[in-house]
Write an enzyme that holds these catalytic residues in place. Structure first.
Site, PDB file in Angstrom:
ATOM      1  CE1 TYR A  13      13.378-148.817  54.498  1.00 42.48           C
ATOM      2  CE2 TYR A  13      11.243-149.306  53.522  1.00 42.48           C
ATOM      3  CZ  TYR A  13      12.266-149.619  54.408  1.00 42.48           C
ATOM      4  OH  TYR A  13      12.168-150.746  55.188  1.00 42.48           O
ATOM      5  CE  LYS A  63      16.055-152.725  54.503  1.00 42.32           C
ATOM      6  NZ  LYS A  63      16.874-152.932  55.730  1.00 42.32           N
ATOM      7  CB  THR A  67      11.202-153.982  53.472  1.00 41.62           C
ATOM      8  OG1 THR A  67       9.903-153.617  53.060  1.00 41.62           O
ATOM      9  CG2 THR A  67      12.190-153.294  52.529  1.00 41.62           C
ATOM     10  CG  ASP A  68       6.413-156.006  52.090  1.00 47.10           C
ATOM     11  OD1 ASP A  68       6.907-154.884  52.304  1.00 47.10           O
ATOM     12  OD2 ASP A  68       5.280-156.338  52.502  1.00 47.10           O
ATOM     13  CD  GLU A  69       7.857-150.324  52.085  1.00 43.95           C
ATOM     14  OE1 GLU A  69       8.130-149.302  51.435  1.00 43.95           O
ATOM     15  OE2 GLU A  69       7.444-150.290  53.260  1.00 43.95           O
TER      16      GLU A  69
HETATM   17  P1  NAD Z   1      13.564-148.103  63.169  1.00 49.63           P
HETATM   18  O1  NAD Z   1      13.559-146.935  62.238  1.00 49.63           O
HETATM   19  O2  NAD Z   1      12.578-148.132  64.297  1.00 49.63           O
HETATM   20  O3  NAD Z   1      15.010-148.276  63.845  1.00 49.63           O
HETATM   21  C1  NAD Z   1      16.180-148.244  63.086  1.00 49.63           C
HETATM   22  C2  NAD Z   1      17.346-148.323  64.070  1.00 49.63           C
HETATM   23  O4  NAD Z   1      18.577-148.318  63.306  1.00 49.63           O
HETATM   24  C3  NAD Z   1      17.422-147.137  65.030  1.00 49.63           C
HETATM   25  O5  NAD Z   1      17.708-147.604  66.346  1.00 49.63           O
HETATM   26  C4  NAD Z   1      18.591-146.311  64.499  1.00 49.63           C
HETATM   27  O6  NAD Z   1      19.264-145.565  65.511  1.00 49.63           O
HETATM   28  C5  NAD Z   1      19.474-147.384  63.901  1.00 49.63           C
HETATM   29  N1  NAD Z   1      20.381-146.887  62.841  1.00 49.63           N
HETATM   30  C6  NAD Z   1      20.048-146.100  61.790  1.00 49.63           C
HETATM   31  N2  NAD Z   1      21.140-145.835  61.043  1.00 49.63           N
HETATM   32  C7  NAD Z   1      22.178-146.492  61.632  1.00 49.63           C
HETATM   33  C8  NAD Z   1      23.559-146.616  61.352  1.00 49.63           C
HETATM   34  N3  NAD Z   1      24.097-145.998  60.277  1.00 49.63           N
HETATM   35  N4  NAD Z   1      24.327-147.375  62.149  1.00 49.63           N
HETATM   36  C9  NAD Z   1      23.802-148.004  63.248  1.00 49.63           C
HETATM   37  N5  NAD Z   1      22.501-147.890  63.579  1.00 49.63           N
HETATM   38  C10 NAD Z   1      21.690-147.157  62.783  1.00 49.63           C
HETATM   39  O7  NAD Z   1      13.442-149.414  62.249  1.00 49.63           O
HETATM   40  P2  NAD Z   1      12.407-150.634  62.279  1.00 49.63           P
HETATM   41  O8  NAD Z   1      11.086-150.159  61.790  1.00 49.63           O
HETATM   42  O9  NAD Z   1      12.523-151.343  63.550  1.00 49.63           O
HETATM   43  O10 NAD Z   1      13.027-151.542  61.114  1.00 49.63           O
HETATM   44  C11 NAD Z   1      14.116-152.405  61.396  1.00 49.63           C
HETATM   45  C12 NAD Z   1      14.540-153.104  60.116  1.00 49.63           C
HETATM   46  O11 NAD Z   1      13.442-153.834  59.570  1.00 49.63           O
HETATM   47  C13 NAD Z   1      14.988-152.150  59.002  1.00 49.63           C
HETATM   48  O12 NAD Z   1      16.083-152.721  58.337  1.00 49.63           O
HETATM   49  C14 NAD Z   1      13.783-152.079  58.067  1.00 49.63           C
HETATM   50  O13 NAD Z   1      14.175-151.806  56.741  1.00 49.63           O
HETATM   51  C15 NAD Z   1      13.226-153.471  58.218  1.00 49.63           C
HETATM   52  N6  NAD Z   1      11.779-153.585  57.990  1.00 49.63           N
HETATM   53  C16 NAD Z   1      10.924-152.750  58.655  1.00 49.63           C
HETATM   54  C17 NAD Z   1       9.546-152.929  58.481  1.00 49.63           C
HETATM   55  C18 NAD Z   1       8.554-152.069  59.227  1.00 49.63           C
HETATM   56  O14 NAD Z   1       7.349-152.213  59.041  1.00 49.63           O
HETATM   57  N7  NAD Z   1       8.987-151.172  60.121  1.00 49.63           N
HETATM   58  C19 NAD Z   1       9.057-153.931  57.633  1.00 49.63           C
HETATM   59  C20 NAD Z   1       9.983-154.775  56.976  1.00 49.63           C
HETATM   60  C21 NAD Z   1      11.340-154.586  57.170  1.00 49.63           C
HETATM   61  P1  TYD Z   2       3.952-146.595  56.802  1.00 53.86           P
HETATM   62  O1  TYD Z   2       3.579-146.930  58.190  1.00 53.86           O
HETATM   63  O2  TYD Z   2       4.730-145.350  56.531  1.00 53.86           O
HETATM   64  O3  TYD Z   2       4.679-147.890  56.201  1.00 53.86           O
HETATM   65  P2  TYD Z   2       5.112-148.232  54.651  1.00 53.86           P
HETATM   66  O4  TYD Z   2       4.985-147.009  53.832  1.00 53.86           O
HETATM   67  O5  TYD Z   2       6.530-148.677  54.844  1.00 53.86           O
HETATM   68  O6  TYD Z   2       4.183-149.340  54.231  1.00 53.86           O
HETATM   69  O7  TYD Z   2       2.625-146.501  55.932  1.00 53.86           O
HETATM   70  C1  TYD Z   2       1.713-147.590  55.846  1.00 53.86           C
HETATM   71  C2  TYD Z   2       0.607-147.173  54.880  1.00 53.86           C
HETATM   72  O8  TYD Z   2      -0.142-146.117  55.468  1.00 53.86           O
HETATM   73  C3  TYD Z   2       1.117-146.650  53.556  1.00 53.86           C
HETATM   74  O9  TYD Z   2       0.255-147.097  52.511  1.00 53.86           O
HETATM   75  C4  TYD Z   2       1.034-145.143  53.704  1.00 53.86           C
HETATM   76  C5  TYD Z   2      -0.148-144.936  54.645  1.00 53.86           C
HETATM   77  N1  TYD Z   2      -0.062-143.777  55.542  1.00 53.86           N
HETATM   78  C6  TYD Z   2      -1.128-142.863  55.613  1.00 53.86           C
HETATM   79  O10 TYD Z   2      -2.166-143.014  54.935  1.00 53.86           O
HETATM   80  N2  TYD Z   2      -1.005-141.794  56.469  1.00 53.86           N
HETATM   81  C7  TYD Z   2       0.105-141.591  57.220  1.00 53.86           C
HETATM   82  O11 TYD Z   2       0.185-140.574  57.962  1.00 53.86           O
HETATM   83  C8  TYD Z   2       1.189-142.546  57.153  1.00 53.86           C
HETATM   84  C9  TYD Z   2       2.431-142.352  57.975  1.00 53.86           C
HETATM   85  C10 TYD Z   2       1.040-143.617  56.296  1.00 53.86           C
END
Ligand code: NAD
Ligand code: TYD
Length: 333
Positions: free
Chosen positions: A148, A152, A124-126
């Site tokens: 988180y 990461k 992630t960019d975070e």
């Molecule tokens: P998600 O939370 O929707 O899904 C995570 C999946 O991982 C689930 O299916 C869960 O069952 C599985 N999991 C969790 N712990 C596990 C373990 N110990 N062993 C095996 N499986 C396990 O996640 P997402 O939002 O699809 O994100 C996927 C990846 O992308 C993550 O690595 C996240 O850090 C990264 N990412 C997410 C975002 C975003 O906006 N959601 C942005 C950048 C990077």
């Molecule tokens: P989120 O979807 O949790 O992603 P991330 O924190 O990984 O960027 O949140 C996106 C943005 O939205 C973040 O600045 C927090 C804000 N947010 C709210 O304002 N209300 C909410 O209920 C949630 C879940 C997020």
């Protein structure tokens, strides 16, 4: 090619598996997932009858689970598995450290032991922290703000170290925020859409002036497909679109699309340690020939429509019903 996608039952992992099975009929794809609250087998219903698809229930932080899956033979591992929600990490960081740090370590050890040809870390960019102006590039230091982001960052540091020390074929990707179908309705966009479809208020943290950069699921899948083909051991890629939006802009867009007004907004206490802005320089990925194809407005309309048309999917999650479903279906697997 045989690929293990860890976390393939979650949001982005399941989107990638469906994309891979559709566009690469010569690939075999194994979904290795622990099925935490975020893992939903229903995301892959359409893949279940595909002979190129297999599901293995397992934990990336358990060496026995990982070695059993990799021992069956694999060319590439893409690690999507993680605990992913910032607010949960603030309340209870332990699972994040276990999966995002120890889990990554366990996978890297197995890559070393079984001499897997390619490992891609989805991150992630975070990890870079917040930036007021300008953009993070792949050399920017890690300054994570939440548990988180810190876990990461820990996993990503291990990836870089395993490349330098053991010459493992590791590529790390740092992506901006994903949005699209099948995102668990705890994240901003699906939470707000589904709350509004249920006529519930939507909680904007602070003043809603934080900025996030957004990428639609399909464009992220295309980026990973490109990196699989052209990435080299030790490479690091930012994945972004330049589509930056304040949270309040996202909120107002969803309200307008659903024909609702700002009285549905509830301004609530800000998230502790809330990063003000994420923004990425993606020149390196673009130099491989990738660029995003969807405008933010088009991606958002598709996303809103998907949640309108798939009420059963998210209503089961919100009611807790699907937890019971998968416990029964996958108990002995
Ligand atoms: P998600 O939370 O929707 O899904 C995570 C999946 O991982 C689930 O299916 C869960 O069952 C599985 N999991 C969790 N712990 C596990 C373990 N110990 N062993 C095996 N499986 C396990 O996640 P997402 O939002 O699809 O994100 C996927 C990846 O992308 C993550 O690595 C996240 O850090 C990264 N990412 C997410 C975002 C975003 O906006 N959601 C942005 C950048 C990077
Ligand atoms: P989120 O979807 O949790 O992603 P991330 O924190 O990984 O960027 O949140 C996106 C943005 O939205 C973040 O600045 C927090 C804000 N947010 C709210 O304002 N209300 C909410 O209920 C949630 C879940 C997020």
């Amino acid at each position: 090619m045989k690929i293990i996608v860890t976390g393939g039952a979650g949001f982005m992992g399941s989107n990638f598996i469906k994309y891979a099975l559709k566009n690469h009929p010569d690939w075999q794809v194994v979904n290795f997932d622990k099925l935490t609250y975020a893992g939903n087998p229903e995301n892959l219903k359409e893949a279940e009858s595909n002979p190129n698809y297999k599901f293995i229930k397992g934990d990336i932080a358990k060496a026995t689970d990982v070695e059993q899956a990799i021992g069956e033979g694999v060319d590439t591992i893409i690690n999507y598995a993680a605990e992913t929600h910032v607010d949960r990490s603030i309340l209870d960081p332990e699972a994040f450290i276990r999966t995002d740090v120890l889990g990554t370590y366990t996978l890297l050890e197995a890559v070393k032991k079984f001499k897997v040809a390619q490992y891609i870390q989805i991150s992630t960019d975070e990890v870079y922290g917040s930036i007021e102006e300008g953009y993070f590039d792949e050399e920017s230091p890690f300054e994570p703000s939440s548990p988180y982001a810190a876990s990461k960052a820990g996993g990503d540091h291990l990836c870089r170290a395993y490349f330098k020390t053991y010459n493992l074929p590791v590529v790390v990707t740092h992506s901006c925020n994903f949005y699209g179908p099948n995102q668990y309705p705890e994240k901003l966009i699906p939470l707000f859409i589904t709350n509004l479809l249920e006529n519930k208020k939507i909680p904007v943290y602070g003043r809603g002036d934080q900025v996030r950069e957004w990428i639609y699921t399909k464009d992220h899948c295309r980026a990973i497909e490109m990196i699989l083909a052209k990435g080299k051991p030790g490479d690091v890629f930012n994945i972004g679109t330049g589509q930056e939006k304040q949270n309040i802009e996202v909120t107002k867009f969803i309200l307008a699309e659903l024909g609702l007004d700002e009285s549905m907004i509830e301004y609530v206490a800000d998230r502790p340690g809330h990063d003000a802005r994420y923004a990425l320089n993606c020149d390196r990925l673009k130099s491989l020939g990738w660029s995003p194809t969807l405008s933010w407005e088009e991606g958002m309309r598709r996303t809103i429509n998907w949640y309108k048309e798939n009420r059963e999917w998210w209503q089961k999650i919100k009611s807790g019903e699907y937890l019971e479903y998968y416990k029964k279906q996958y108990k002995n697997k």
